[in-house]
Design a protein around this motif. Structure first.
Motif, PDB file in Angstrom:
ATOM      1  N   LEU A 343      32.642  30.018  -3.046  1.00 21.63           N
ATOM      2  CA  LEU A 343      31.337  30.228  -2.409  1.00 21.63           C
ATOM      3  C   LEU A 343      30.242  29.466  -3.154  1.00 21.63           C
ATOM      4  N   ILE A 344      30.280  29.533  -4.482  1.00 17.56           N
ATOM      5  CA  ILE A 344      29.297  28.800  -5.287  1.00 17.56           C
ATOM      6  C   ILE A 344      29.425  27.299  -5.040  1.00 17.56           C
ATOM      7  N   SER A 345      30.656  26.810  -4.992  1.00 17.33           N
ATOM      8  CA  SER A 345      30.881  25.383  -4.720  1.00 17.33           C
ATOM      9  C   SER A 345      30.333  25.001  -3.355  1.00 17.33           C
ATOM     10  N   GLY A 346      30.563  25.878  -2.352  1.00 23.56           N
ATOM     11  CA  GLY A 346      30.052  25.608  -1.005  1.00 23.56           C
ATOM     12  C   GLY A 346      28.539  25.554  -0.956  1.00 23.56           C
ATOM     13  N   VAL A 347      27.879  26.478  -1.665  1.00 20.94           N
ATOM     14  CA  VAL A 347      26.408  26.505  -1.686  1.00 20.94           C
ATOM     15  C   VAL A 347      25.856  25.246  -2.341  1.00 20.94           C
ATOM     16  N   VAL A 348      26.480  24.830  -3.450  1.00 19.67           N
ATOM     17  CA  VAL A 348      26.033  23.608  -4.137  1.00 19.67           C
ATOM     18  C   VAL A 348      26.198  22.397  -3.222  1.00 19.67           C
ATOM     19  N   LEU A 349      27.355  22.285  -2.559  1.00 17.40           N
ATOM     20  CA  LEU A 349      27.584  21.176  -1.638  1.00 17.40           C
ATOM     21  C   LEU A 349      26.570  21.168  -0.503  1.00 17.40           C
ATOM     22  N   PHE A 350      26.222  22.359  -0.012  1.00 23.33           N
ATOM     23  CA  PHE A 350      25.279  22.447   1.104  1.00 23.33           C
ATOM     24  C   PHE A 350      23.900  21.934   0.703  1.00 23.33           C
ATOM     25  N   TYR A 351      23.479  22.247  -0.525  1.00 21.87           N
ATOM     26  CA  TYR A 351      22.123  21.868  -0.932  1.00 21.87           C
ATOM     27  C   TYR A 351      22.026  20.432  -1.443  1.00 21.87           C
ATOM     28  N   VAL A 352      23.099  19.889  -1.986  1.00 25.07           N
ATOM     29  CA  VAL A 352      23.018  18.519  -2.508  1.00 25.07           C
ATOM     30  C   VAL A 352      23.566  17.493  -1.523  1.00 25.07           C
ATOM     31  N   GLY A 353      24.352  17.938  -0.536  1.00 26.20           N
ATOM     32  CA  GLY A 353      24.957  17.011   0.409  1.00 26.20           C
ATOM     33  C   GLY A 353      24.112  16.819   1.649  1.00 26.20           C
ATOM     34  N   ASN A 354      24.621  16.010   2.555  1.00 29.16           N
ATOM     35  CA  ASN A 354      23.961  15.817   3.842  1.00 29.16           C
ATOM     36  C   ASN A 354      25.011  15.527   4.903  1.00 29.16           C
ATOM     37  N   GLY A 355      24.621  15.623   6.166  1.00 35.58           N
ATOM     38  CA  GLY A 355      25.510  15.278   7.267  1.00 35.58           C
ATOM     39  C   GLY A 355      26.811  16.058   7.248  1.00 35.58           C
ATOM     40  N   ALA A 356      27.925  15.318   7.240  1.00 32.64           N
ATOM     41  CA  ALA A 356      29.255  15.924   7.325  1.00 32.64           C
ATOM     42  C   ALA A 356      29.556  16.814   6.127  1.00 32.64           C
ATOM     43  N   ILE A 357      29.028  16.465   4.951  1.00 38.71           N
ATOM     44  CA  ILE A 357      29.279  17.274   3.755  1.00 38.71           C
ATOM     45  C   ILE A 357      28.668  18.659   3.920  1.00 38.71           C
ATOM     46  N   ARG A 358      27.463  18.729   4.467  1.00 35.85           N
ATOM     47  CA  ARG A 358      26.824  20.024   4.691  1.00 35.85           C
ATOM     48  C   ARG A 358      27.579  20.828   5.750  1.00 35.85           C
ATOM     49  N   GLY A 359      28.134  20.122   6.750  1.00 37.98           N
ATOM     50  CA  GLY A 359      28.933  20.812   7.757  1.00 37.98           C
ATOM     51  C   GLY A 359      30.171  21.444   7.140  1.00 37.98           C
ATOM     52  N   PHE A 360      30.839  20.697   6.255  1.00 37.62           N
ATOM     53  CA  PHE A 360      32.005  21.234   5.544  1.00 37.62           C
ATOM     54  C   PHE A 360      31.610  22.440   4.701  1.00 37.62           C
ATOM     55  N   ALA A 361      30.496  22.300   3.973  1.00 32.39           N
ATOM     56  CA  ALA A 361      30.053  23.385   3.092  1.00 32.39           C
ATOM     57  C   ALA A 361      29.689  24.641   3.884  1.00 32.39           C
ATOM     58  N   LEU A 362      28.974  24.465   5.000  1.00 34.00           N
ATOM     59  CA  LEU A 362      28.561  25.615   5.807  1.00 34.00           C
ATOM     60  C   LEU A 362      29.773  26.334   6.383  1.00 34.00           C
ATOM     61  N   THR A 363      30.757  25.581   6.883  1.00 42.38           N
ATOM     62  CA  THR A 363      31.976  26.201   7.421  1.00 42.38           C
ATOM     63  C   THR A 363      32.716  26.952   6.321  1.00 42.38           C
ATOM     64  N   THR A 364      32.763  26.368   5.120  1.00 45.60           N
ATOM     65  CA  THR A 364      33.426  27.023   3.989  1.00 45.60           C
ATOM     66  C   THR A 364      32.740  28.331   3.633  1.00 45.60           C
ATOM     67  N   ILE A 365      31.409  28.316   3.585  1.00 45.38           N
ATOM     68  CA  ILE A 365      30.649  29.527   3.235  1.00 45.38           C
ATOM     69  C   ILE A 365      30.902  30.637   4.247  1.00 45.38           C
ATOM     70  N   MET A 366      30.799  30.304   5.537  1.00 49.47           N
ATOM     71  CA  MET A 366      31.020  31.315   6.569  1.00 49.47           C
ATOM     72  C   MET A 366      32.467  31.806   6.555  1.00 49.47           C
ATOM     73  N   SER A 367      33.430  30.917   6.282  1.00 52.49           N
ATOM     74  CA  SER A 367      34.835  31.300   6.213  1.00 52.49           C
ATOM     75  C   SER A 367      35.075  32.322   5.111  1.00 52.49           C
ATOM     76  N   ILE A 368      34.468  32.092   3.958  1.00 53.46           N
ATOM     77  CA  ILE A 368      34.659  32.999   2.821  1.00 53.46           C
ATOM     78  C   ILE A 368      34.105  34.381   3.132  1.00 53.46           C
ATOM     79  N   ILE A 369      32.896  34.421   3.664  1.00 54.16           N
ATOM     80  CA  ILE A 369      32.266  35.714   3.971  1.00 54.16           C
ATOM     81  C   ILE A 369      33.087  36.492   4.993  1.00 54.16           C
ATOM     82  N   LEU A 370      33.486  35.829   6.073  1.00 49.78           N
ATOM     83  CA  LEU A 370      34.256  36.503   7.119  1.00 49.78           C
ATOM     84  C   LEU A 370      35.655  36.858   6.645  1.00 49.78           C
ATOM     85  N   SER A 371      36.240  36.036   5.781  1.00 50.31           N
ATOM     86  CA  SER A 371      37.566  36.327   5.254  1.00 50.31           C
ATOM     87  C   SER A 371      37.556  37.607   4.435  1.00 50.31           C
TER      88      SER A 371
END
Length: 408
Positions: A343-371
């Motif tokens: 989750l921490i890795s996903g949040v960092v990627l979301f804030y420092v990345g852009n475009g497709a990287i943020r999409g990957f990070a957002l999906t990862t964050i939501m996946s972890i919470i729902l999992s």
């Protein structure tokens, strides 16, 4: 008996809801540039005022302005990146009205300050770049502090419009219409009103964006084909479905009743993730699919860790209820450690990345919470209901043979 009825009601209602709504959710998912295709435009930036240079900060802010404009036109997840010292590349996925979007994107938004008769008294480049800041008045209400480059020009405008509104426009959309309350001669002013902090910050950012001395020239544009074609996408979905079915069969065969519960929670997890995608109006890209598959793997892993721990407790001679409590307790820390790290890795990627990287990070964050919600808490609830019913107390139903149980 009541617990068995409650168990089957929960399972049936969940699966029926997932079965009826999933096709609709899948049909509404927006596909990104790499899945659906689109087109891209390359702009060359140059200063409006002769003799000035295109700075790195001005180029980045202009790119952000273009991204906001694309968002306002309804383009899902546009990719706007700077290249070199004076170029901006815009990639727009799944655009239906290409000519209209190109026309709207051709020039950056024009910020103007107009009098009651519509006369443009000032433009964005009249203001000091980046000088618009959010402050607070004596009543703790948000306000915007601004500075102009030519104090004399601003003084004449305030003299002319004293007691009248000086409306702020972005293109032809009015953002605000503050009244000029006094003649201002020092080049500084305050825009006040019933603004929330978010509204004031958005207006300040808009003024800063409008003050950029850059104009854009379209170098070229081209249609971009999907890097993953329609046939490949269908094959990917088919492979994913086959893989998911094999995973569910594996869980049922090796873990028996808990494996059946895991199958229900995994289906629930995928359904809720699709629902969140729809609610967020998110766009699915190749990195998003990768994060989606990774999330399923993590969800399966959470179930395996829990069930293996429960089986160990059963083998030690504990009752099923004690094994569930002890196994869930000891596995919870391991599961949460892994999920929090990701989750921490996903949040960092979301804030420092852009475009497709943020999409990957957002999906990862939501996946972890729902999992965690489905494959930890929901799974534990269902198994607890079965054990407390007293009808499913044979260790063999939980993947443990009688001969494997040791005496306490």
């Amino acid at each position: 008996m009541k617990r068995i009825v409650a168990f089957f009601l929960v399972v049936v209602i969940t699966l029926v809801a997932a079965g009826f709504t999933t096709p609709h959710l899948v049909s509404k998912i927006k596909l990104g540039l790499d899945l659906k295709g689109g087109f891209e435009i390359l702009y060359v930036a140059e200063p409006i005022e002769a003799g000035k240079a295109v700075t790195s900060d001005a180029l980045k802010e202009t790119a952000r302005s273009l991204e906001k404009r694309a968002d306002s036109l309804g383009v899902a997840e546009p990719e706007v990146t700077t290249e070199g010292t004076d170029r901006i590349r815009v990639r727009l996925p799944d655009v239906q009205n290409e000519e209209e979007v190109r026309k709207s994107m051709k020039e950056p938004a024009e910020l103007t300050f107009r009098g009651p008769d519509g006369t443009k008294e000032m433009v964005g480049s009249d203001f000091v770049e980046g000088a618009a800041k959010v402050g607070f008045d004596q009543s703790n209400r948000a306000q915007i502090n601004i500075k102009v480059k030519d104090a004399d020009k601003f003084k004449k405008v305030t003299e002319k419009l004293l007691g009248k509104p000086l409306a702020i426009y972005l293109d032809e959309r009015q953002l605000s219409a503050p009244t000029v309350q006094s003649v201002l001669s020092d080049g500084a002013a305050t825009i006040s009103g019933n603004y929330t902090y978010e509204e004031a910050k958005e207006l300040a950012d808009t003024i800063n964006l409008g003050a950029l001395p850059l104009k854009l020239t379209e170098k070229y544009s081209q249609v971009v084909g999907a890097s993953l074609g329609q046939l490949s996408l269908q094959q990917t979905v088919k492979a994913g479905l086959i893989g998911s079915i094999l995973i569910l069969l594996f869980m049922v065969i090796f873990y028996r009743l808990p494996g059946l519960v895991a199958a229900v929670t995994l289906i629930t997890y995928v359904w809720l993730l699709l629902a969140v995608f729809d609610w967020m109006n998110a766009t699915l890209t190749l990195p998003g699919i990768a994060a989606f598959v990774l999330g399923i793997g993590m969800a399966v892993d959470a179930n395996i860790i829990t069930y293996e721990r429960i089986k160990e407790e059963i083998r030690s001679g504990k009752s099923l209820l004690s094994s569930l409590k002890s196994g869930s307790k000891h596995s919870f820390r391991t599961i949460m450690d892994a999920n929090i790290t990701n989750l921490i890795s996903g949040v960092v990627l979301f804030y420092v990345g852009n475009g497709a990287i943020r999409g990957f990070a957002l999906t990862t964050i939501m996946s972890i919470i729902l999992s965690v919600l489905t494959n930890v808490f929901f799974s534990r609830l269902l198994i607890h209901m079965l054990i407390k019913s007293g009808k499913f107390n044979k260790p063999s139903l939980y993947g443990v043979k009688e001969a494997e149980i040791r005496g306490l």
